[in-house]
Design an enzyme around this catalytic site. Structure first.
Site, short mmCIF file in Angstrom:
data_model
loop_
_atom_site.label_atom_id
_atom_site.label_comp_id
_atom_site.label_asym_id
_atom_site.label_seq_id
_atom_site.Cartn_x
_atom_site.Cartn_y
_atom_site.Cartn_z
N GLU A 90 29.29 46.58 51.18
CA GLU A 90 29.20 47.53 50.06
C GLU A 90 27.80 48.08 49.86
O GLU A 90 27.65 49.26 49.57
CB GLU A 90 29.56 46.80 48.76
N ARG B 92 24.44 46.96 27.55
CA ARG B 92 25.06 45.65 27.72
C ARG B 92 26.57 45.69 27.57
O ARG B 92 27.26 44.72 27.87
CB ARG B 92 24.50 44.67 26.68
N HIS C 218 40.51 32.77 68.61
CA HIS C 218 41.72 33.52 68.93
C HIS C 218 41.42 35.01 69.12
O HIS C 218 42.32 35.84 68.99
CB HIS C 218 42.77 33.31 67.85
N LYS D 198 32.55 51.99 40.02
CA LYS D 198 32.68 50.68 39.39
C LYS D 198 34.14 50.40 39.02
O LYS D 198 34.60 49.28 39.11
CB LYS D 198 31.77 50.60 38.16
N CYS E 72 27.37 40.78 23.71
CA CYS E 72 26.99 41.30 22.40
C CYS E 72 25.48 41.51 22.30
O CYS E 72 24.71 40.93 23.05
CB CYS E 72 27.41 40.34 21.32
N ASN F 42 25.58 36.18 18.31
CA ASN F 42 25.94 36.23 19.74
C ASN F 42 26.23 34.81 20.20
O ASN F 42 25.53 33.88 19.78
CB ASN F 42 24.78 36.75 20.60
N GLY F 43 27.18 34.65 21.11
CA GLY F 43 27.48 33.33 21.64
C GLY F 43 28.87 32.90 21.21
O GLY F 43 29.69 33.74 20.79
N TRP G 216 31.09 42.53 21.99
CA TRP G 216 31.95 42.54 23.20
C TRP G 216 32.98 41.45 22.93
O TRP G 216 32.64 40.26 22.89
CB TRP G 216 31.07 42.23 24.42
N GLU H 106 34.29 37.36 50.75
CA GLU H 106 33.51 37.94 49.66
C GLU H 106 32.06 38.21 50.11
O GLU H 106 31.50 39.25 49.79
CB GLU H 106 33.56 37.02 48.43
N LYS I 150 30.33 41.90 50.10
CA LYS I 150 29.07 42.20 49.39
C LYS I 150 28.11 42.93 50.34
O LYS I 150 27.49 43.92 49.98
CB LYS I 150 28.37 40.94 48.89
C1 F6R Z 1 33.36 44.65 44.94
C2 F6R Z 1 34.04 45.31 43.82
C3 F6R Z 1 35.41 45.82 44.03
C4 F6R Z 1 36.29 45.40 42.84
C5 F6R Z 1 37.69 46.05 42.96
C6 F6R Z 1 38.60 45.57 41.83
O1 F6R Z 1 32.08 44.25 44.62
O2 F6R Z 1 33.49 45.42 42.77
O3 F6R Z 1 35.96 45.36 45.23
O4 F6R Z 1 36.38 44.02 42.83
O5 F6R Z 1 37.57 47.43 42.92
O6 F6R Z 1 38.07 45.91 40.60
P1 F6R Z 1 38.54 45.18 39.28
O7 F6R Z 1 38.14 43.76 39.38
O8 F6R Z 1 37.84 45.91 38.17
O9 F6R Z 1 40.03 45.33 39.20
#
Ligand code: F6R
Length: 600
Positions: free
Chosen positions: A483, A27, A499, A595, A2, A99-100, A75, A476, A480
């Site tokens: 990507e 935001r 293996h 995204k 928010c 907010n909060g 939000w 993970e 990262k």
């Molecule tokens: C990695 C990333 C993607 C998402 C994936 C699922 O940094 O952002 O691998 O995690 O596309 O997206 P959501 O979580 O929005 O379903």
């Protein structure tokens, strides 16, 4: 998350508030509202969706002269994104934006049940409580002080009241709030961006500070003691302000994790256990196993969660990649709880998998960051992660908050089936409460990673290795790096290297070893030694000194593996980011990625 704005002065107050909210758009929000007081006239406008909708609603209203006003972008966390739930919330003659999260709002609401509550939010309790105290104390300043003393949780609050129509009452604890001035004009905002170009100097409120402002005058208090505001010049540009001074949104979001995780926990953990409003015994009745389904980073959170649920709640869990699950003709059984995890709530594969589970009559639960998203709307129940908008394409704070929900869920389930003793539950709760510390970015750590990153810009590949729950974290970490740096990286179970992949070992093979003190340390160490003996370059992350490492990143010596997990997660995010920055990549918008993946 928010956003808040406020203004006292004679410029066009509607424009100032709406433009201020516009600056906070980045935001993320799902509804917005403003309240303006001119003498005794109060004008309030609220709208769901974009600010254009709010603008449209205000178009007949043109304020003239002096006014006092507050505004908010919301939000959703408590209650759906509707106009009734949008801020400002009103009592009989007072208006508040916040907010909060107010943790004890249910208790307060219960006490005030004679009053007319119209929303599902925690915020509305603030304004009703204020008016009740005003009846008793007859002095708005005292009533406001009593109100904030009653509130538990986190807040940045602006309140206006017809009882004192030329003033704004304000308070901060845990959520950011800034007061600014230019001559007699007074401005408020939850971050710098709306203040730039308006306020000449600003005071960043500290936790526990509150006060009352009128034109040309700001009175500030800590408890009962008046304190002078520490004004400083506001000079940064808007783009920097939106990124909070960080180079990239991803960096800002990594730093934010320590705060947002508190929001994820708020109202859900107490000293002796976990309570989810979103769940109940009836919903979980007859559940004998769990399937978790997600994509990408959310899948890694799910896989990590499967270790927690099995180890703490002793319930069998299988974890599925949504795009595979959809077409594998899975066997679906009614006693399975089907959990989907998604930051955006719009990922096509996850949504389809959820539909399949629903069609098969399974109970479904979404762990999601966006209320009212397609996934939240479809699932039987949903638990919001409350991470706020995530702008960086590479997910960071969504991941750590998803995992917190899964960790809390594991303990919640363990409470239901008594698989943990009260003392063990207490230990988990204690560790959860320490998570903000583990997620806090230490400056010397960040500097070290920045320096060290220059050694990892080439090579023929990275192996991220770990055991137990540190294996999904390795996955993970590798994702990262891939990507945003475009370097090849794989996550692997440390014990599985022998293996096959160990054949790749040479000095140009970079191994990022997650060496948890609390989980299989000796075993992991053996696996790393095998790689070191074959000349692989080792970057070890651990609290335990490890002589064979070419590079060593020392984390704090935590006594719970999840605290190690969280601190290592931050290290891996920073490492990927610093490598990508050195390679000159756009960290926030890496090539070929979106995204939200709303196509198959
Ligand atoms: C990695 C990333 C993607 C998402 C994936 C699922 O940094 O952002 O691998 O995690 O596309 O997206 P959501 O979580 O929005 O379903």
């Amino acid at each position: 998350m928010c956003g808040i704005v406020g203004y006292i002065g004679s410029k066009n107050i509607k424009t100032i508030l709406l433009e201020g909210l516009k600056e906070l758009e980045y935001r993320g929000y799902d509804s917005a509202g403003i309240a303006i007081m001119q003498d005794d006239d109060l004008h309030i406008f609220k709208a769901v969706g974009k600010l254009d909708n709010l603008q449209e609603k205000t178009k007949e209203y043109e304020p003239q002269g002096f006014g006092v006003g507050i505004g908010h972008t919301r939000w959703a966390t408590h209650g759906k994104p509707t106009e009734l739930n949008a801020h400002p919330h009103m009592g009989e003659y007072s208006y508040v934006v916040h907010n909060g999260i107010i943790e004890n709002f249910k208790e307060i609401k219960e006490e005030l049940k004679e009053r007319d509550f119209v929303s599902q939010t925690d915020t509305e309790t603030i304004v009703h409580l204020f008016e009740e105290y005003l009846k008793k104390y007859e002095n708005p300043q005292e009533a406001f002080h009593k109100t904030i003393e009653r509130l538990e949780g986190a807040y940045a609050i602006l309140l206006i009241t017809k009882a004192e129509p030329y003033k704004i009452f304000f308070a901060k604890k845990g959520s950011p709030l800034i007061v600014g001035r230019d001559g007699s004009e007074i401005y408020f905002a939850s971050s710098d961006a709306p203040l730039i170009g308006h306020a000449k100097e600003v005071h960043y409120l500290e936790d526990g500070e509150w006060g009352v402002a009128k034109a040309g005058n700001i009175e500030l208090f800590k408890g009962n003691t008046p304190i002078p505001p520490k004004f400083q010049k506001l000079s940064i540009n808007k783009e920097l302000a939106q990124k909070g001074g960080f180079r990239f949104f991803m960096e800002k979001e990594i730093y934010e994790q320590s705060d947002v995780i508190t929001e994820t926990m708020m109202g859900r953990i107490c000293d002796d256990g976990i309570d989810f409003d979103e769940l109940d015994h009836e919903f979980l009745h007859n559940i004998s196993n769990i399937t978790i389904c997600a994509c990408g980073t959310s899948f890694h959170a799910g896989l990590s969660g499967s270790y927690l649920i099995e180890q703490l709640a002793k319930i069998p869990v299988r974890t599925e990649i949504a795009s595979e699950f959809r077409y594998k003709k899975p066997v679906l059984q009614k006693e399975t709880l089907f959990v989907v995890i998604s930051q955006s709530g719009e990922t096509a594969d996850t949504l389809e998998a959820l539909k399949m589970a629903k069609d098969a009559g399974l109970k479904t639960l979404a762990i999601c960051n966006v209320d009212n998203s397609s996934i939240v709307r479809l699932a039987d129940r949903s638990i919001l992660t409350r991470a706020g908008i995530e702008k960086g394409v590479a997910s960071t704070k969504a991941f750590t908050t998803q995992l917190m929900v899964l960790w809390m869920l594991s303990v919640y389930l363990a409470q239901q089936n008594s698989s943990l003793a009260p003392k063990e539950i207490e230990e988990e709760i204690h560790a959860m409460s320490t998570t903000p510390k583990a997620l806090k970015v230490r400056q010397e750590m960040h500097e070290r990673i920045k320096r060290l990153s220059k050694r990892y810009l080439h090579g023929h590949g990275f192996f991220y290795i770990g055991r137990d729950i540190f294996y999904p974290l390795a996955l993970e970490g590798a994702l990262k790096l891939k990507e945003i740096s475009y370097l090849h990286a794989e996550g692997y179970p440390a014990g599985e290297m022998k293996h096959g992949p160990i054949a790749l070992a040479d000095p140009e093979l970079f191994t990022i070893a997650l060496m948890s003190k609390n989980k299989l340390y000796e075993k992991t160490k053996n696996n790393v030694e095998e790689l070191s003996a074959r000349d692989a370059t080792i970057c070890a992350i651990s609290s335990q000194e490890f002589d064979l490492a070419d590079d060593f990143i020392k984390i704090n010596d935590w006594n719970h593996f999840m605290l190690e997990y969280y601190e290592m997660a931050v290290v891996l995010q920073l490492l990927a980011m610093e490598i990508a920055i050195r390679l000159g990549n756009d960290v926030d918008m890496p090539r070929n990625l979106a995204k939200s993946v709303t196509v198959e």
